[in-house]
Design an enzyme around this catalytic site. Structure first.
Site, PDB file in Angstrom:
ATOM      1  N   CYS A 109       0.810  -1.225   0.000  1.00  0.00           N
ATOM      2  CA  CYS A 109       0.000   0.000   0.000  1.00  0.00           C
ATOM      3  C   CYS A 109       0.841   1.271   0.000  1.00  0.00           C
ATOM      4  CB  CYS A 109      -0.961  -0.004   1.190  1.00  0.00           C
ATOM      5  SG  CYS A 109      -1.972  -1.488   1.266  1.00  0.00           S
ATOM      6  N   HIS A 233      -2.801   6.989   3.156  1.00  0.00           N
ATOM      7  CA  HIS A 233      -3.296   5.710   2.661  1.00  0.00           C
ATOM      8  C   HIS A 233      -4.694   5.468   3.239  1.00  0.00           C
ATOM      9  CE1 HIS A 233      -3.836   1.651   1.575  1.00  0.00           C
ATOM     10  NE2 HIS A 233      -3.509   1.125   2.736  1.00  0.00           N
ATOM     11  N   ASN A 263     -10.025   0.005   1.009  1.00  0.00           N
ATOM     12  CA  ASN A 263      -8.571   0.039   0.893  1.00  0.00           C
ATOM     13  C   ASN A 263      -8.169  -0.559  -0.452  1.00  0.00           C
ATOM     14  OD1 ASN A 263      -5.835  -0.472   0.999  1.00  0.00           O
ATOM     15  ND2 ASN A 263      -5.856  -1.370   3.045  1.00  0.00           N
TER      16      ASN A 263
HETATM   17  N1  COA Z   1     -18.181  -7.691  11.676  1.00  0.00           N
HETATM   18  C1  COA Z   1     -18.584  -7.844  12.947  1.00  0.00           C
HETATM   19  N2  COA Z   1     -17.746  -8.158  13.944  1.00  0.00           N
HETATM   20  C2  COA Z   1     -16.448  -8.322  13.634  1.00  0.00           C
HETATM   21  C3  COA Z   1     -15.968  -8.182  12.324  1.00  0.00           C
HETATM   22  C4  COA Z   1     -16.891  -7.866  11.323  1.00  0.00           C
HETATM   23  N3  COA Z   1     -16.531  -7.684  10.039  1.00  0.00           N
HETATM   24  N4  COA Z   1     -14.638  -8.401  12.331  1.00  0.00           N
HETATM   25  C5  COA Z   1     -14.287  -8.662  13.587  1.00  0.00           C
HETATM   26  N5  COA Z   1     -15.382  -8.633  14.376  1.00  0.00           N
HETATM   27  C6  COA Z   1     -15.476  -8.840  15.815  1.00  0.00           C
HETATM   28  C7  COA Z   1     -14.317  -9.617  16.378  1.00  0.00           C
HETATM   29  O1  COA Z   1     -14.546 -11.005  16.284  1.00  0.00           O
HETATM   30  C8  COA Z   1     -14.303  -9.138  17.819  1.00  0.00           C
HETATM   31  O2  COA Z   1     -15.305  -9.821  18.521  1.00  0.00           O
HETATM   32  P1  COA Z   1     -15.097 -10.198  20.066  1.00  0.00           P
HETATM   33  O3  COA Z   1     -14.927  -8.901  20.788  1.00  0.00           O
HETATM   34  O4  COA Z   1     -16.350 -10.930  20.391  1.00  0.00           O
HETATM   35  O5  COA Z   1     -13.866 -11.057  20.110  1.00  0.00           O
HETATM   36  C9  COA Z   1     -14.732  -7.688  17.711  1.00  0.00           C
HETATM   37  O6  COA Z   1     -15.413  -7.564  16.451  1.00  0.00           O
HETATM   38  C10 COA Z   1     -13.584  -6.703  17.734  1.00  0.00           C
HETATM   39  O7  COA Z   1     -12.605  -7.149  16.833  1.00  0.00           O
HETATM   40  P2  COA Z   1     -11.268  -6.363  16.609  1.00  0.00           P
HETATM   41  O8  COA Z   1     -10.358  -7.155  15.729  1.00  0.00           O
HETATM   42  O9  COA Z   1     -10.742  -5.890  17.944  1.00  0.00           O
HETATM   43  O10 COA Z   1     -11.804  -5.080  15.826  1.00  0.00           O
HETATM   44  P3  COA Z   1     -11.013  -3.805  15.431  1.00  0.00           P
HETATM   45  O11 COA Z   1     -11.632  -2.618  16.028  1.00  0.00           O
HETATM   46  O12 COA Z   1      -9.525  -3.984  15.613  1.00  0.00           O
HETATM   47  O13 COA Z   1     -11.301  -3.719  13.868  1.00  0.00           O
HETATM   48  C11 COA Z   1     -10.153  -4.090  11.813  1.00  0.00           C
HETATM   49  C12 COA Z   1     -10.829  -4.745  13.012  1.00  0.00           C
HETATM   50  C13 COA Z   1      -9.619  -5.173  10.898  1.00  0.00           C
HETATM   51  C14 COA Z   1     -11.178  -3.255  11.090  1.00  0.00           C
HETATM   52  C15 COA Z   1      -8.999  -3.180  12.318  1.00  0.00           C
HETATM   53  O14 COA Z   1      -8.193  -3.905  13.221  1.00  0.00           O
HETATM   54  C16 COA Z   1      -8.154  -2.646  11.235  1.00  0.00           C
HETATM   55  O15 COA Z   1      -8.585  -1.884  10.396  1.00  0.00           O
HETATM   56  N6  COA Z   1      -6.845  -2.969  11.233  1.00  0.00           N
HETATM   57  C17 COA Z   1      -5.933  -2.496  10.250  1.00  0.00           C
HETATM   58  C18 COA Z   1      -6.075  -3.301   8.992  1.00  0.00           C
HETATM   59  C19 COA Z   1      -5.429  -2.633   7.810  1.00  0.00           C
HETATM   60  O16 COA Z   1      -5.406  -1.444   7.694  1.00  0.00           O
HETATM   61  N7  COA Z   1      -4.908  -3.456   6.907  1.00  0.00           N
HETATM   62  C20 COA Z   1      -4.338  -3.030   5.692  1.00  0.00           C
HETATM   63  C21 COA Z   1      -3.027  -2.397   5.904  1.00  0.00           C
HETATM   64  S1  COA Z   1      -2.420  -1.720   4.429  1.00  0.00           S
END
Ligand code: COA
Length: 311
Positions: A109, A233, A263
């Protein structure tokens, strides 16, 4: 000293749109969860890197008034080429009728900023016109059964013509970085789909964006107050908010398109940059900060003085 500047720009998005409600039919998620946690509402999918890139490049070249035989190099930033061999850059080069070298650059990215900085070095080395494209088809390597990743990604392309026509430097400072130790946080094996530790990527992304932006601004000898537009980004609105807060830059200065693109990896900064330019958010002489991060984990930032051709 020859200086490169941006003289043409355009983007392309594939036709098919996938909404959060569509995703809620595919995995256990909801529009409300995706919107709150990421800022994404819709994304474009089923794009091919070579087709999206060719379309964007044709428009960028037309805007710059540059013919195919005048391009000295084609540089494609992508992490999802249509084929492993040959480089998608070569296919695009032929589609555009160019008669020059062409290569793919994979910095995930951060790829477009890597590409832009690289193009500027080639201009300083004597080339006249370079086509820099950032394009990805993340939908082709997304696991559509994994709700932790499939909500984030989309496809797109952005193309820029960089020419040796500036009377002053437009790239004032830059930083390219990679933290290979964190490579296992976000990866895709050959023939497989993207695997990601979302929380760990989130934490690293905020710090990497801050560090890259500070280094680029330091090299450019500017402070954050002097930046008119930040083009981050487009991974997650919460990452952008956290990084800009650490940089003491208000969100009003950010170019954000992720609600309708998701993204798009190497395409994300060009998509947001072109959107901001087309909405008159920058004027000649304004300083623009581009800052990205991605798998690798790579990060990259550039401070650019906006210096479009006079119309
Ligand atoms: N819908 C509903 N619930 C979801 C879900 C979805 N799509 N994805 C995860 N969950 C749940 C998880 O299972 C977790 O449940 P629990 O509390 O019962 O265990 C809860 O939501 C929280 O999950 P978590 O992983 O802590 O969420 P988050 O706030 O970190 O958001 C992302 C997840 C992936 C959106 C976030 O971590 C993110 O954007 N990370 C960066 C990724 C990125 O930018 N990647 C590309 C880099 S170039």
């Amino acid at each position: 000293m020859p200086y490169g500047r941006i003289t043409g720009w355009a983007t392309n998005l594939p036709d098919r749109i996938l909404t959060n409600d569509d995703l809620a039919q595919m995995v256990d998620t909801s529009d409300e969860w995706i919107t709150t946690r990421t800022g994404v509402k819709t994304r474009h999918i089923d794009g091919k890197v070579t087709e999206m890139s060719t379309s964007a490049a044709l428009d960028a070249m037309a805007m710059a008034g540059v013919s195919p035989d005048q391009i000295d190099l084609l540089l494609l930033a992508t992490t999802s080429p249509d084929q492993q061999i040959p480089a998608s850059a070569s296919v695009i080069q032929h589609s555009l009728g160019l008669t020059c070298g062409a290569f793919d650059l994979n910095a995930a990215c951060s790829g477009f900023v890597y590409g832009l900085v690289t193009a500027m070095q080639f201009i300083q080395g004597g080339m006249e016109r370079i086509l820099v494209i950032g394009s990805d088809s993340l939908s082709s390597i997304t696991n559509w059964e994994d709700r932790g990743t499939c909500i984030l990604f989309g496809d797109g392309a952005g193309a820029f013509v960089v020419e040796n026509s500036g009377e002053q430097p437009s790239l004032l400072g830059w930083d390219l970085m990679s933290d290979g130790e964190a490579a296992d946080l976000l990866y895709c094996e050959h023939g497989d789909k993207i695997v990601m530790d979302g929380q760990a990527v989130f934490r690293k992304a905020v710090l990497a964006m801050e560090a890259a932006a500070l280094t680029a601004m330091d090299k450019a000898n500017v402070v954050s107050d002097e930046i008119k537009l930040v083009v981050p980004h487009q991974a997650n609105i919460r990452i952008i908010e956290a990084a800009l807060k650490r940089l003491d830059i208000p969100m009003e200065k950010a170019a954000v398109v992720l609600s309708s693109t998701g993204n798009t990896s190497a395409a994300s900064i060009p998509l947001a940059f072109v959107d901001a330019v087309n909405n008159d958010r920058v004027e000649p002489g304004d300083l623009v900060l581009l800052v990205g991060f991605g798998a690798g984990m790579t990060s990259a930032a550039a401070v650019v003085r906006w210096d479009p051709p006079k119309t």
